[in-house]
Design a protein around this motif. Structure first.
Motif, PDB file in Angstrom:
ATOM      1  N   GLU A  94      50.416  75.547  44.049  1.00  0.00           N
ATOM      2  CA  GLU A  94      49.877  74.247  43.766  1.00  0.00           C
ATOM      3  C   GLU A  94      51.146  73.238  44.186  1.00  0.00           C
ATOM      4  O   GLU A  94      52.196  73.554  44.341  1.00  0.00           O
ATOM      5  CB  GLU A  94      50.308  74.114  42.055  1.00  0.00           C
ATOM      6  CG  GLU A  94      49.182  75.271  41.382  1.00  0.00           C
ATOM      7  CD  GLU A  94      47.732  74.752  41.712  1.00  0.00           C
ATOM      8  OE1 GLU A  94      47.324  73.499  41.765  1.00  0.00           O
ATOM      9  OE2 GLU A  94      46.829  75.723  41.441  1.00  0.00           O
ATOM     10  N   LEU A  95      50.354  72.084  44.542  1.00  0.00           N
ATOM     11  CA  LEU A  95      51.147  70.919  45.160  1.00  0.00           C
ATOM     12  C   LEU A  95      51.919  70.266  44.014  1.00  0.00           C
ATOM     13  O   LEU A  95      51.462  69.977  42.996  1.00  0.00           O
ATOM     14  CB  LEU A  95      50.315  69.887  45.915  1.00  0.00           C
ATOM     15  CG  LEU A  95      51.035  68.462  46.444  1.00  0.00           C
ATOM     16  CD1 LEU A  95      51.894  69.100  47.310  1.00  0.00           C
ATOM     17  CD2 LEU A  95      49.813  67.619  46.686  1.00  0.00           C
ATOM     18  N   THR A  96      52.960  70.338  44.445  1.00  0.00           N
ATOM     19  CA  THR A  96      54.172  69.544  43.208  1.00  0.00           C
ATOM     20  C   THR A  96      55.299  68.748  44.121  1.00  0.00           C
ATOM     21  O   THR A  96      55.199  68.926  45.416  1.00  0.00           O
ATOM     22  CB  THR A  96      54.564  70.605  42.291  1.00  0.00           C
ATOM     23  OG1 THR A  96      55.327  69.863  41.272  1.00  0.00           O
ATOM     24  CG2 THR A  96      55.679  71.631  43.036  1.00  0.00           C
ATOM     25  N   GLY A  97      56.336  68.633  43.210  1.00  0.00           N
ATOM     26  CA  GLY A  97      57.395  67.868  43.796  1.00  0.00           C
ATOM     27  C   GLY A  97      57.270  66.284  43.404  1.00  0.00           C
ATOM     28  O   GLY A  97      56.424  65.809  42.823  1.00  0.00           O
ATOM     29  N   GLU A  98      58.459  65.725  43.538  1.00  0.00           N
ATOM     30  CA  GLU A  98      58.738  64.183  43.012  1.00  0.00           C
ATOM     31  C   GLU A  98      57.750  63.419  43.617  1.00  0.00           C
ATOM     32  O   GLU A  98      57.264  62.347  43.059  1.00  0.00           O
ATOM     33  CB  GLU A  98      60.170  63.936  42.933  1.00  0.00           C
ATOM     34  CG  GLU A  98      60.880  63.451  44.611  1.00  0.00           C
ATOM     35  CD  GLU A  98      60.463  62.087  45.186  1.00  0.00           C
ATOM     36  OE1 GLU A  98      60.112  60.998  44.350  1.00  0.00           O
ATOM     37  OE2 GLU A  98      60.418  61.949  46.178  1.00  0.00           O
ATOM     38  N   ALA A  99      57.650  63.673  44.867  1.00  0.00           N
ATOM     39  CA  ALA A  99      56.853  62.526  45.568  1.00  0.00           C
ATOM     40  C   ALA A  99      55.273  62.653  45.538  1.00  0.00           C
ATOM     41  O   ALA A  99      54.442  61.933  45.146  1.00  0.00           O
ATOM     42  CB  ALA A  99      56.691  62.692  47.360  1.00  0.00           C
ATOM     43  N   PRO A 100      54.752  64.138  45.456  1.00  0.00           N
ATOM     44  CA  PRO A 100      53.302  64.267  45.148  1.00  0.00           C
ATOM     45  C   PRO A 100      53.000  63.912  43.569  1.00  0.00           C
ATOM     46  O   PRO A 100      51.935  63.382  43.295  1.00  0.00           O
ATOM     47  CB  PRO A 100      53.306  65.842  45.377  1.00  0.00           C
ATOM     48  CG  PRO A 100      54.089  66.089  46.420  1.00  0.00           C
ATOM     49  CD  PRO A 100      55.221  65.284  46.143  1.00  0.00           C
ATOM     50  N   GLU A 101      53.856  64.120  42.712  1.00  0.00           N
ATOM     51  CA  GLU A 101      53.616  63.833  41.321  1.00  0.00           C
ATOM     52  C   GLU A 101      53.488  62.290  41.227  1.00  0.00           C
ATOM     53  O   GLU A 101      52.572  62.003  40.629  1.00  0.00           O
ATOM     54  CB  GLU A 101      54.532  64.674  40.314  1.00  0.00           C
ATOM     55  CG  GLU A 101      54.640  65.920  40.470  1.00  0.00           C
ATOM     56  CD  GLU A 101      53.443  66.597  39.990  1.00  0.00           C
ATOM     57  OE1 GLU A 101      52.802  65.981  39.184  1.00  0.00           O
ATOM     58  OE2 GLU A 101      52.932  67.581  40.358  1.00  0.00           O
ATOM     59  N   LEU A 110      59.906  61.676  37.528  1.00  0.00           N
ATOM     60  CA  LEU A 110      60.649  62.352  38.502  1.00  0.00           C
ATOM     61  C   LEU A 110      62.105  63.350  37.863  1.00  0.00           C
ATOM     62  O   LEU A 110      62.498  64.330  38.414  1.00  0.00           O
ATOM     63  CB  LEU A 110      61.705  61.266  39.295  1.00  0.00           C
ATOM     64  CG  LEU A 110      61.084  60.945  40.594  1.00  0.00           C
ATOM     65  CD1 LEU A 110      59.501  60.165  40.556  1.00  0.00           C
ATOM     66  CD2 LEU A 110      61.970  59.784  41.315  1.00  0.00           C
ATOM     67  N   ARG A 111      62.037  63.266  36.421  1.00  0.00           N
ATOM     68  CA  ARG A 111      63.157  63.915  35.763  1.00  0.00           C
ATOM     69  C   ARG A 111      62.946  65.284  35.743  1.00  0.00           C
ATOM     70  O   ARG A 111      63.771  66.346  36.023  1.00  0.00           O
ATOM     71  CB  ARG A 111      63.166  63.442  34.265  1.00  0.00           C
ATOM     72  CG  ARG A 111      64.444  64.134  33.723  1.00  0.00           C
ATOM     73  CD  ARG A 111      64.284  63.743  32.276  1.00  0.00           C
ATOM     74  NE  ARG A 111      64.446  62.321  31.742  1.00  0.00           N
ATOM     75  CZ  ARG A 111      65.423  61.662  31.762  1.00  0.00           C
ATOM     76  NH1 ARG A 111      66.651  62.173  31.914  1.00  0.00           N
ATOM     77  NH2 ARG A 111      65.315  60.193  31.324  1.00  0.00           N
TER      78      ARG A 111
END
Length: 304
Positions: free
Chosen positions: A79-86, A283-284
């Motif tokens: 799954e795509l995730t990370g601070e920028a994608p979210e 972002l947390r």
């Protein structure tokens, strides 16, 4: 796949390729095939571009990512995730675009891929600097980043800045291509004496085993890697000196220079999230704290 643990943000101050440009966090060919290799349709370049209207009609935006934890990556479940994608999911939904689709590539290919229309926006936590501002336009930063050290428990040598490392003749390590190399050199450390390791995990190991006294990285990644260590700790985040002045980097979304309408709409929603405090909530989970929240602007970091 297992994206690397480096944090590039990206060394505006090194002379060669820097941390982000050296990371190839995904199997780009296979992942590109899964995400779709066709380029996006050519957009109008008049009146700020029409990409936002086209994205709304399509219902999907393609995000260029570089497979880097915690900024933008594919997790162990695919799954795509990370601070920028979210963050992209939230903002683009507000803009009327319901889906985000990853287009993984090497960090050094993000700006060329964006400008050749292989994807619509760079969502990789890219540091804003004048060199990049000449090639793309940025939203305002969604985070700022300071440096931090991994040291032995109790910080026996009292290492809090690069100047401390030089003054106390500490054994120093950092990662391949990291901007921290230049920060240490600027403080007076001999580059030939720096131990270069692959990433912060290797840096932690070097500190724990006594090969070095200190490893330098970005605050968010250093905090994460020492969580389970019984022998090492992270120092308080600090701003390295660049040309004698404290320097703070900021990471942001990048857009093609013709797409000012999309950038401005994105910025408007980003500022609403900052004002409400929702940005920190998003972002947390990726290790970001209030210390990484920022009012820096792209204009400031672009030098204009």
């Amino acid at each position: 796949m297992a994206p690397p643990h480096g944090h590039a943000r990206h060394g505006a101050h090194t002379t060669g390729p820097t941390r982000r440009s050296l990371l190839a966090g995904v199997a780009a060919v296979g992942a590109l095939g899964a995400a779709g290799c066709s380029r996006v349709a050519t957009a109008s370049t008049e009146n700020g571009g029409d990409l936002l209207d086209r994205l709304r009609a399509q219902g999907v935006v393609r995000l260029g990512i570089a497979g880097e934890i915690p900024f933008g990556y594919i997790d162990k479940n695919g799954e795509l995730t990370g601070e920028a994608p979210e963050l992209a999911r939230v903002i683009f939904k507000r803009l009327g675009v319901d889906k985000v689709q990853p287009v993984p590539t090497e960090f050094g290919s993000l700006i060329p891929g964006l400008n050749s229309q292989q994807f619509d926006v760079v969502a990789a936590g890219m540091y804003v600097n004048p060199e990049r501002c000449a090639q793309v336009i940025f939203a305002d930063p969604d985070y700022q980043m300071l440096d931090s050290f991994i040291v032995r428990k109790g910080n026996p040598k009292g290492l809090h800045t690069y100047r401390d490392i030089v003054a106390k003749k500490a054994k120093f390590a950092t990662g391949t291509g990291y901007a921290e190399i230049q920060y240490a050199v600027e403080a007076g450390y001999e580059e030939s004496d720096i131990l270069i390791v692959p990433d912060q995990v290797a840096g932690l190991n070097a500190v724990e085993t006594g090969r070095v006294d200190v490893f330098a990285g970005t605050a968010v990644t250093v905090r994460d890697v020492v969580k389970k260590s019984s022998k090492a700790e992270a120092t308080k985040p600090f701003a390295p000196l660049v040309k004698g002045k404290p320097h703070v980097d900021g990471g942001a979304f990048a857009f093609r220079r013709t797409e000012t309408t999309l950038r401005d709409a994105f910025n408007a929603e980003l500022h609403k999230l900052k004002k409400s405090g929702e940005l920190l909530r998003i972002l947390r989970p990726f290790g970001f704290t209030r210390a990484e929240m920022t009012d820096l602007t792209a204009k400031e970091l672009c030098g204009g």
